[in-house]
Write an enzyme that holds these catalytic residues in place. Structure first.
Site, PDB file in Angstrom:
ATOM      1  N   ALA A 113      -9.514   5.494   4.953  1.00 17.57           N
ATOM      2  CA  ALA A 113      -9.259   6.663   5.802  1.00 17.57           C
ATOM      3  C   ALA A 113     -10.518   7.477   6.080  1.00 17.57           C
ATOM      4  CB  ALA A 113      -8.194   7.582   5.212  1.00 17.57           C
ATOM      5  N   GLY A 114     -10.687   7.825   7.346  1.00 17.78           N
ATOM      6  CA  GLY A 114     -11.784   8.691   7.763  1.00 17.78           C
ATOM      7  C   GLY A 114     -13.054   7.967   8.151  1.00 17.78           C
ATOM      8  N   LYS A 145       0.866  -1.180   0.000  1.00 16.75           N
ATOM      9  CA  LYS A 145       0.000   0.000   0.000  1.00 16.75           C
ATOM     10  C   LYS A 145       0.899   1.225   0.000  1.00 16.75           C
ATOM     11  CE  LYS A 145      -3.242   2.617   2.875  1.00 16.75           C
ATOM     12  NZ  LYS A 145      -3.880   2.713   4.199  1.00 16.75           N
ATOM     13  N   GLY A 151      -7.632   8.714  10.371  1.00 23.06           N
ATOM     14  CA  GLY A 151      -7.902   8.726  11.805  1.00 23.06           C
ATOM     15  C   GLY A 151      -8.888   9.771  12.266  1.00 23.06           C
ATOM     16  N   ASN A 187      -9.127   1.206  10.233  1.00 21.38           N
ATOM     17  CA  ASN A 187      -8.173   0.914  11.295  1.00 21.38           C
ATOM     18  C   ASN A 187      -8.583   1.592  12.603  1.00 21.38           C
ATOM     19  OD1 ASN A 187      -4.502   0.918  11.523  1.00 21.38           O
ATOM     20  ND2 ASN A 187      -6.034   0.355  13.006  1.00 21.38           N
ATOM     21  N   THR A 188      -8.448   2.917  12.670  1.00 17.13           N
ATOM     22  CA  THR A 188      -8.665   3.639  13.932  1.00 17.13           C
ATOM     23  C   THR A 188     -10.032   3.364  14.541  1.00 17.13           C
ATOM     24  OG1 THR A 188      -7.173   5.398  13.222  1.00 17.13           O
ATOM     25  CG2 THR A 188      -8.701   5.916  15.000  1.00 17.13           C
TER      26      THR A 188
END
Length: 254
Positions: free
Chosen positions: A184-185, A97, A158, A206-207
């Site tokens: 993301a986000g 990635k 994040g 992830n986050t």
């Protein structure tokens, strides 16, 4: 929805998981198991191929079931990203990635350096998935450069703000000839479902999972939301309208 195939590999799950920020390796293992994910991403610095004592990441991932995609997080330009990719490839990891974000405040990807890294890593024969701004033109250039999929952001990494790039993601989905993975986000399972409903082929989170009070339960919630959205898309939802449409006859008193 069409089958999800990236780099010649077929995926049943459209939910991909990042491995950062988990409080323990055991929580990560449980989240992977509950989510049913078949692709996880991690930084090269967190894997030590052959070092069984220190290699927590690889100890909790069954690589016969889950593909490990290294990322170039921390790279500030294409040269640094390619250097990380080469180290990963030498260690036996062929999925990469591309992340190139020189701005530490917003972690927005550098489009010029990202594209250069995509070209070089694709030339090396790697399965390349670039993290990019939700830019349809850049997405096309990455595809032409050899990207196996494109990963437009929904919002800054994040931030948990959801898909703030909806219109651009729709254009990327419309124009792309490779899978589109919203990355993301994404902060809630509903955000992930929205991405699938927009036509994205998968989401990477992830986050929102790792930083939850209960990461394992949250991983399961995301997996179910993505699956529900996939089923809904296959079911063929009716088109949205600007006017009302009665569900019962309106002329019964005529």
């Amino acid at each position: 929805m069409k089958d999800l195939i990236i780099g010649g590999k077929k995926f049943k799950s459209r939910f991909f998981l990042g491995t950062g920020k988990f409080a323990s390796s055991e929580l990560l293992r449980a989240a992977i198991d509950v989510s049913g994910t078949e692709l996880v991403t991690t930084a090269l610095t967190r894997v030590h191929e052959g070092d069984a004592e220190n290699d927590d990441i690889l100890k909790v991932i069954d690589r016969s079931k889950v593909e490990v995609m290294l990322n170039t997080s921390g790279a500030r330009n294409a040269d640094e990203a390619v250097r990380i990719a080469k180290l990963g490839k030498a260690a036996g990891f062929n999925w990469i990635k591309i992340e190139v974000h020189p701005d530490a405040r917003y972690l927005l990807p550098d489009p010029v350096e990202t594209l250069a890294a995509v070209r070089e890593c694709a030339r090396m024969g790697m399965v390349v998935l670039p993290y990019i701004n939700a830019d349809p033109v850049l997405a096309r250039h990455c595809e032409e450069a050899g990207a196996a999929a494109v990963m437009p952001l929904g919002a800054p990494i994040g931030s948990n703000r959801g898909i703030r790039t909806r219109d651009m993601v729709e254009i990327i989905v419309e124009q792309s000839h490779v899978p589109v993975v919203v990355d993301a986000g994404i902060g809630l399972p509903s955000h992930a479902a929205e991405a699938i409903e927009l036509g994205a082929d998968a989401v990477l989170v992830n986050t929102a999972v790792a930083a939850a009070d209960d990461p394992v339960a949250m991983a399961g919630a995301f997996a179910r939301a993505v699956e529900a959205a996939e089923i809904a898309v296959k079911a063929g939802p009716p088109m949205s309208r600007t006017t009302a449409s009665a569900t019962s006859p309106m002329d019964i008193f005529k």
